[in-house]
Design a protein around this motif. Structure first.
Motif, PDB file in Angstrom:
ATOM      1  N   ARG A  36      -1.920  -0.577  -1.703  1.00 38.39           N
ATOM      2  CA  ARG A  36      -2.039  -0.346  -0.267  1.00 38.39           C
ATOM      3  C   ARG A  36      -1.271  -1.448   0.436  1.00 38.39           C
ATOM      4  O   ARG A  36      -1.672  -2.612   0.369  1.00 38.39           O
ATOM      5  CB  ARG A  36      -3.506  -0.359   0.127  1.00 38.39           C
ATOM      6  CG  ARG A  36      -4.107   0.922  -0.349  1.00 38.39           C
ATOM      7  CD  ARG A  36      -5.558   0.944  -0.557  1.00 38.39           C
ATOM      8  NE  ARG A  36      -5.782   2.112  -1.384  1.00 38.39           N
ATOM      9  CZ  ARG A  36      -6.381   3.217  -0.967  1.00 38.39           C
ATOM     10  NH1 ARG A  36      -6.908   3.277   0.218  1.00 38.39           N
ATOM     11  NH2 ARG A  36      -6.476   4.248  -1.751  1.00 38.39           N
TER      12      ARG A  36
ATOM     13  N   CYS B 263      -1.059  -2.304   3.333  1.00 36.84           N
ATOM     14  CA  CYS B 263      -1.751  -3.018   4.417  1.00 36.84           C
ATOM     15  C   CYS B 263      -2.633  -4.126   3.867  1.00 36.84           C
ATOM     16  O   CYS B 263      -3.180  -4.919   4.622  1.00 36.84           O
ATOM     17  CB  CYS B 263      -2.583  -2.050   5.265  1.00 36.84           C
ATOM     18  SG  CYS B 263      -4.097  -1.478   4.466  1.00 36.84           S
TER      19      CYS B 263
ATOM     20  N   VAL C  67       0.466   3.776   8.623  1.00 40.63           N
ATOM     21  CA  VAL C  67      -0.705   2.909   8.680  1.00 40.63           C
ATOM     22  C   VAL C  67      -1.823   3.654   9.402  1.00 40.63           C
ATOM     23  O   VAL C  67      -1.665   4.043  10.546  1.00 40.63           O
ATOM     24  CB  VAL C  67      -0.352   1.610   9.431  1.00 40.63           C
ATOM     25  CG1 VAL C  67      -1.607   0.802   9.704  1.00 40.63           C
ATOM     26  CG2 VAL C  67       0.645   0.793   8.621  1.00 40.63           C
ATOM     27  N   GLY C  68      -2.917   3.882   8.687  1.00 43.85           N
ATOM     28  CA  GLY C  68      -4.010   4.634   9.300  1.00 43.85           C
ATOM     29  C   GLY C  68      -5.266   3.839   9.527  1.00 43.85           C
ATOM     30  O   GLY C  68      -6.127   4.242  10.300  1.00 43.85           O
ATOM     31  N   CYS C  69      -5.410   2.710   8.828  1.00 44.44           N
ATOM     32  CA  CYS C  69      -6.666   1.967   9.012  1.00 44.44           C
ATOM     33  C   CYS C  69      -6.478   0.460   8.934  1.00 44.44           C
ATOM     34  O   CYS C  69      -7.271  -0.280   9.489  1.00 44.44           O
ATOM     35  CB  CYS C  69      -7.708   2.408   7.985  1.00 44.44           C
ATOM     36  SG  CYS C  69      -7.357   1.880   6.298  1.00 44.44           S
ATOM     37  N   GLU C  70      -5.487   0.009   8.230  1.00 44.22           N
ATOM     38  CA  GLU C  70      -5.271  -1.426   8.037  1.00 44.22           C
ATOM     39  C   GLU C  70      -6.457  -2.137   7.423  1.00 44.22           C
ATOM     40  O   GLU C  70      -6.617  -3.333   7.574  1.00 44.22           O
ATOM     41  CB  GLU C  70      -4.885  -2.113   9.361  1.00 44.22           C
ATOM     42  CG  GLU C  70      -3.405  -1.997   9.647  1.00 44.22           C
ATOM     43  CD  GLU C  70      -3.000  -2.798  10.866  1.00 44.22           C
ATOM     44  OE1 GLU C  70      -2.069  -3.605  10.718  1.00 44.22           O
ATOM     45  OE2 GLU C  70      -3.606  -2.633  11.941  1.00 44.22           O
TER      46      GLU C  70
ATOM     47  N   GLY D 169      -7.512  -0.808   4.114  1.00 43.86           N
ATOM     48  CA  GLY D 169      -7.548  -0.444   2.703  1.00 43.86           C
ATOM     49  C   GLY D 169      -8.323   0.800   2.340  1.00 43.86           C
ATOM     50  O   GLY D 169      -8.592   1.017   1.163  1.00 43.86           O
ATOM     51  N   VAL D 170      -8.680   1.644   3.306  1.00 42.72           N
ATOM     52  CA  VAL D 170      -9.473   2.821   2.969  1.00 42.72           C
ATOM     53  C   VAL D 170      -8.661   4.112   2.975  1.00 42.72           C
ATOM     54  O   VAL D 170      -8.826   4.954   2.099  1.00 42.72           O
ATOM     55  CB  VAL D 170     -10.683   2.959   3.917  1.00 42.72           C
ATOM     56  CG1 VAL D 170     -11.493   4.207   3.573  1.00 42.72           C
ATOM     57  CG2 VAL D 170     -11.571   1.725   3.839  1.00 42.72           C
ATOM     58  N   CYS D 171      -7.755   4.281   3.933  1.00 51.33           N
ATOM     59  CA  CYS D 171      -7.169   5.615   4.133  1.00 51.33           C
ATOM     60  C   CYS D 171      -6.044   5.935   3.161  1.00 51.33           C
ATOM     61  O   CYS D 171      -5.751   7.099   2.916  1.00 51.33           O
ATOM     62  CB  CYS D 171      -6.694   5.773   5.570  1.00 51.33           C
ATOM     63  SG  CYS D 171      -5.139   4.927   5.933  1.00 51.33           S
ATOM     64  N   GLY D 172      -5.373   4.933   2.641  1.00 47.31           N
ATOM     65  CA  GLY D 172      -4.319   5.191   1.662  1.00 47.31           C
ATOM     66  C   GLY D 172      -2.988   5.657   2.241  1.00 47.31           C
ATOM     67  O   GLY D 172      -2.041   5.897   1.482  1.00 47.31           O
ATOM     68  N   ALA D 173      -2.889   5.787   3.561  1.00 49.10           N
ATOM     69  CA  ALA D 173      -1.631   6.266   4.156  1.00 49.10           C
ATOM     70  C   ALA D 173      -0.484   5.309   3.873  1.00 49.10           C
ATOM     71  O   ALA D 173       0.681   5.697   3.855  1.00 49.10           O
ATOM     72  CB  ALA D 173      -1.796   6.456   5.661  1.00 49.10           C
ATOM     73  N   CYS D 174      -0.807   4.039   3.643  1.00 44.47           N
ATOM     74  CA  CYS D 174       0.214   3.008   3.494  1.00 44.47           C
ATOM     75  C   CYS D 174       0.597   2.774   2.038  1.00 44.47           C
ATOM     76  O   CYS D 174       1.288   1.811   1.720  1.00 44.47           O
ATOM     77  CB  CYS D 174      -0.327   1.703   4.079  1.00 44.47           C
ATOM     78  SG  CYS D 174      -1.731   1.079   3.139  1.00 44.47           S
TER      79      CYS D 174
END
Ligand code: FES
Ligand code: FES
Lengths: 778, 164
Positions: free
Chosen positions: B64, B66, B44-47, B49-54
């Protein structure tokens, strides 16, 4: 076969690719409570009553801790580095540095948006956030100041009410007769250039977890930090505990870039809460907290003047800079002094005058961000040199070439005192050759062939030097197990730089074993008794040499013992692939592990007085920093009607000494350049006049994406450093230093016929359009 | 504050294994995977919806996690980074490509990239350069500068195209 200079595939990757990484938020601590913070919604306000009754009444909420409680238990935070001013620096620049203690939680006033005010500890993060909503805090807003120059003007609102003004630091320096040089000059240019504020924003935010051993009260802390040992020592002092009974681990850390170097209030508050409650406590920062409350970078304005003769030889540089420290002057001279010592970079300049003033403001604290004062210096001087070239009607690269320090001048004394108090001396390098090699591969024509009336092509340059491998020390311990496996324990931690691989290569090389047989353990304060950490492009130089020395000592030990075992003289022995052999006696061999086994205390045949393990420790203390350098060239396209800037090609000619792992080095360079491109084109932290943060999420603070990756051309021209046995130089930050200046120069070049001058970034479409419109209309 | 509502059971299939765990209606799928099921490979990088890590595959589509509530995934078939290795436990082709091209540094963003690329190549094994860049532009990486991620993606695409 040597493993140095080989792109050994990374040891780190496999776990991470399988989703088996262990980042702080991945840890499962039994019964851990979770934390949410109430953060200041005001840039500046007096704190009134805090009513926690409703929050505490919520089921699952365990505690609410505010400044009144912490003030009684925790001294305001002060970092040693902020207090250190070497005598030679004092003599040369007469700095005035205000030590600026920061309360973990404030009691009287908040001074920036996002500052933690109270912490809620609850059974889950969801509940903790619910409870934060129920906290009633009275704030009485006070006038705020956001801009550094305004903060230094008379009558500005004061960030610290007991200071007479907002000036946190000032220092000045003069070498040679600057006024005379300006008076004699044929050409003088003078401009203001701003390095705007940016946010490092690693994809993993910060996180801290702490647990207390119920048996002996010892404290275990996991933190996404660059400096586990420093954090341990800090916690020991601030919590009044024995450092031996605190263990700090930085497990996998998801990028840092400077932001995870400082000790933050949260680093202190989470362990404090764990001790107070006798339970494990965990906090993971969310992105909104990160963008508001983690340290930020840059934010300097330079009024810079350059005096030259008719041939474009620079006679003198005068620069007056102002830096915005944010709400707390946390680290003193670190960033502003770096700016000073890197301003002249690779140029041979006669006279130099510099003055710096640092202001506190009602914004988030500013601390090192990849480059740490260097990109700001480079933006100022390189932009000024572009102006000079324009004034002379000369090619900007020619003007640079004319002023570079030559290889025959190495080692080159700059006449400046470095921040560690030693004389600043460039130890090695060939700057003209770097520039020549970079110019060879710009390929401007290829892009120009596709240019149109609306889509213009421009080329811009930036050249920098970078002092790397700063002390004071790093520790390494190398041990050979009876199995033949090699363990390397180091004080250096990693946030993605691949140190496990690089340090394993160094140990393998020194010992004569395969890289695969080496295991590197770092990021754990229990691994070695003392350590420093990973920051300021220092790990390869300082930890690398420590590992190499310790491994060499173990090798010597192994050969001595093996000599006895094999009935040979130790000079007749060699080690390859983990096997010790006697030269000329192919049958006489011994696996390295057998030597370690032989030394175990349980072996009755073990010689009297022999060590009980095959291990050695080394503490490497570097002398003065070693100097890396680079030439960056950006080729951009500017679309006139929309103002969109596209970076098409980016050339880096680089000198970072002896390269251990080329793939890792290139990865660091490209990653740094991309951060620089982000800062040059989009990224800017924005506050409104009242100090409200305008860029509090990733929609408003825009990071570059894969679609913006230019083609890269990397050239290595690596001159070994004479200052350390390995001949290495640091390089973690270099990539981020040049792009803002190179891209600004390229945009100016593309718009040369309009006479556009770029005074600041980021060069997003609207700023570029404004420049075009103003130039066309003016 | 809205009433969070009580917990209920959520039943879904993750990486081919049926999993059941309790979730209150507001629990994010990312938190459910990480903290209820212990599948911490999804990051989880931003919660927001922007970073895509999730990013995870939900019934084959990249989403996503998150931005999805766990209860919305009831009955769904999920794939996460933990499910990308082959049946023999060897790294899958996309994972190998990231290793070989040095397409990762800290590895925090990597699971999201692996999933986004897997989704693309399963649908379009011969994806064009533009499609590759497009599919990966929704994931943020702060370490690599993307060049090696794109190199890894091209290598994985070439292999996928060959197999297809
Ligand atoms: S955490 Fe889901 S997109 Fe960033
Ligand atoms: S590898 Fe660190 S964010 Fe991508």
């Amino acid at each position: 076969m040597s493993t140095i200079g080989v792109s050994v595939p990374r040891i780190e990757d496999e776990r991470l690719l399988r989703g088996e990484g262990r980042f702080v938020d991945d840890l499962r601590l039994a019964g851990a409570l979770e934390v949410a913070f109430l953060r200041s919604p005001h840039a500046h306000a007096r704190i009134g009553a805090i009513d926690a009754a409703a929050a505490l009444a919520l089921p699952g909420v365990v505690a609410v801790i505010d400044g009144r409680e912490t003030a009684a238990a925790l001294e305001p935070m002060v970092f040693d580095i902020a207090k250190i001013v070497p005598e030679a620096v004092r003599e040369a620049t007469a700095p005035a540095v205000r030590v600026h203690p920061m309360p973990a939680l404030p009691t009287e006033r908040v001074t920036y948006v996002g500052q933690p005010v109270a912490m809620v500890v609850a059974e889950s993060r969801y509940l903790a956030e619910d409870a934060v909503d129920l906290l009633a805090v009275e704030f009485e807003p006070l006038p705020a100041v956001v801009d550094a120059e305004r903060a230094l003007a008379p009558g500005a609102p004061r960030v610290e009410t007991e200071w007479e003004d907002n000036e946190a630091i000032s220092f000045a320096f003069e070498r040679g007769d600057v006024d005379a040089a300006f008076a004699a000059a044929k050409v003088v240019v003078e401009e203001s250039f701003r390095s705007h504020r940016q946010h490092p924003s690693p994809i993993e935010t910060r996180g801290v977890a702490a647990g207390v051993d119920p048996q002996d009260g010892s404290l275990d802390v996991w933190s996404a930090t660059q400096t586990p040992h420093l954090l341990r020592d800090f916690l020991a002092r601030w919590l009044g505990r024995d450092p031996e009974r605190i263990r700090v681990r930085a497990p996998d850390v998801g990028g840092a870039f400077g932001i995870k170097h400082s000790c933050y209030p949260e680093d202190l508050l989470i362990p404090f809460a764990a001790l107070r409650l006798g339970r494990a406590v965990k906090w993971t920062e969310d992105r909104a907290e990160h963008l508001a409350a983690a340290t930020q970078g840059r934010d300097q304005v330079h009024r810079i003047a350059v005096a030259a003769d008719a041939a474009g030889r620079i006679l003198a540089v005068r620069d007056h800079a102002v830096m915005n420290a944010g709400a707390f002057n946390l680290l003193g001279l670190v960033v502003p002094y770096n700016t000073f010592t890197h301003l002249l970079g690779p140029y041979d300049v006669g006279a130099f005058g510099f003055a710096m003033r640092v202001a506190v403001t009602n914004t988030a604290p500013v601390a090192p961000y990849r480059g740490a004062g260097r990109p700001e210096a480079v933006f100022a001087i390189e932009r000024a040199i572009d102006r000079l070239a324009r004034e002379l009607g000369a090619d900007p690269a020619d003007v640079r070439a004319r002023n570079l320090i030559g290889p025959e001048q190495m080692p080159y004394e700059t006449g400046i005192v470095y921040r560690d108090g030693t004389d600043q001396v460039y130890d090695s390098g060939d700057y003209p050759e770097l520039l020549r090699r970079a110019r060879e591969v710009v390929e401007r024509e290829r892009f120009e062939a596709a240019a149109t009336e609306r889509r213009r092509i421009g080329v811009g340059y930036a050249i920098y030097t970078e002092g790397t491998g700063v002390g004071p020390f790093e520790t390494a311990r190398v041990r050979i197990e009876p199995t033949g496996r090699v363990k390397v324990l180091t004080g250096a931690s990693s946030q993605g730089q691949g140190h496990r691989t690089t340090l394993a290569q160094l140990a393998a090389e020194a010992l004569g074993v395969a890289v695969a047989d080496v295991e590197v353990v770092g990021g754990d304060s229990a691994a070695v008794p003392s350590g420093f950490g990973t920051l300021a492009s220092r790990t390869l130089v300082v930890a690398g040499n420590a590992v190499s020395e310790a491994a060499a000592a173990v090798r010597a030990q192994a050969l001595e013992v093996a000599a006895g075992m094999l009935g040979a003289a130790s000079y007749e022995l060699e080690i390859e692939g983990g096997t010790i052999a006697v030269r000329g006696r192919p049958d006489a061999t011994l696996p390295l592990g057998a030597v370690a086994d032989f030394l175990t205390p349980f072996n009755p045949a073990r010689p009297r007085g022999a060590p009980s393990e095959l291990a050695a420790e080394s503490v490497y203390r570097p002398g003065p920093v070693t100097w890396s350098a680079g030439v960056h060239v950006a080729v951009v396209a500017v679309d006139l009607p929309t103002g969109v800037v596209e970076v098409l090609r980016f050339v880096v000619a680089h000198d970072c000494g002896r390269v251990v792992n080329p793939a890792i080095v290139d990865g660091q360079i490209v990653g740094g350049v991309m951060q620089g491109i982000g800062g040059a084109l989009h990224e800017e932290v924005l506050y409104d006049e009242d100090g409200q943060l305008r860029t509090g999420n990733f929609m408003d603070y825009v990071l570059p994406t894969a679609g913006e990756t230019p083609e890269f051309e990397l050239i290595h021209l690596d001159t070994p450093s004479p200052l350390n046995p390995l001949g290495v130089k640091g390089m973690g930050e270099g990539g981020a230093i040049g792009p803002p200046a190179a891209i600004a120069g390229a945009v100016e070049d593309a718009l040369a016929d309009l006479g556009v001058v770029v005074h600041r970034g980021p060069l997003g479409p609207s700023r570029v359009r404004d420049l075009i419109v103003a130039a066309a209309g003016g | 504050m809205a009433d969070p509502g009580g917990e209920r059971e959520v039943r879904l299939v993750v990486n081919g294994v049926e999993r059941v765990a309790a979730a209150e209606p507001r629990l994010l799928l990312s938190d459910f995977l990480r903290h209820r099921l212990g599948l911490t490979g999804t990051h989880v990088g931003c919660e927001h919806g922007v970073c895509g890590a999730c990013t995870v595959l939900l019934d084959g589509e990249p989403v996503r996690s998150c931005l999805v509530f766990a209860v919305q995934a009831e009955g769904a078939e999920l794939r996460t980074v933990e499910g990308l290795a082959g049946e023999d436990g060897e790294l899958g082709p996309v994972q190998r490509a990231f290793h070989e091209a040095h397409g990762m540094q800290c590895g925090f963003c990597t699971p999201g990239f692996l999933i986004s690329l897997t989704a693309l190549l399963e649908e379009r094994p011969g994806a064009s350069e533009e499609e590759l860049v497009d599919a990966l532009s929704g994931n943020l990486c702060r370490c690599t500068g993307y060049a090696n991620i794109l190199a890894a993606a091209r290598a994985a695409r070439d292999q996928a195209a060959e197999r297809a």
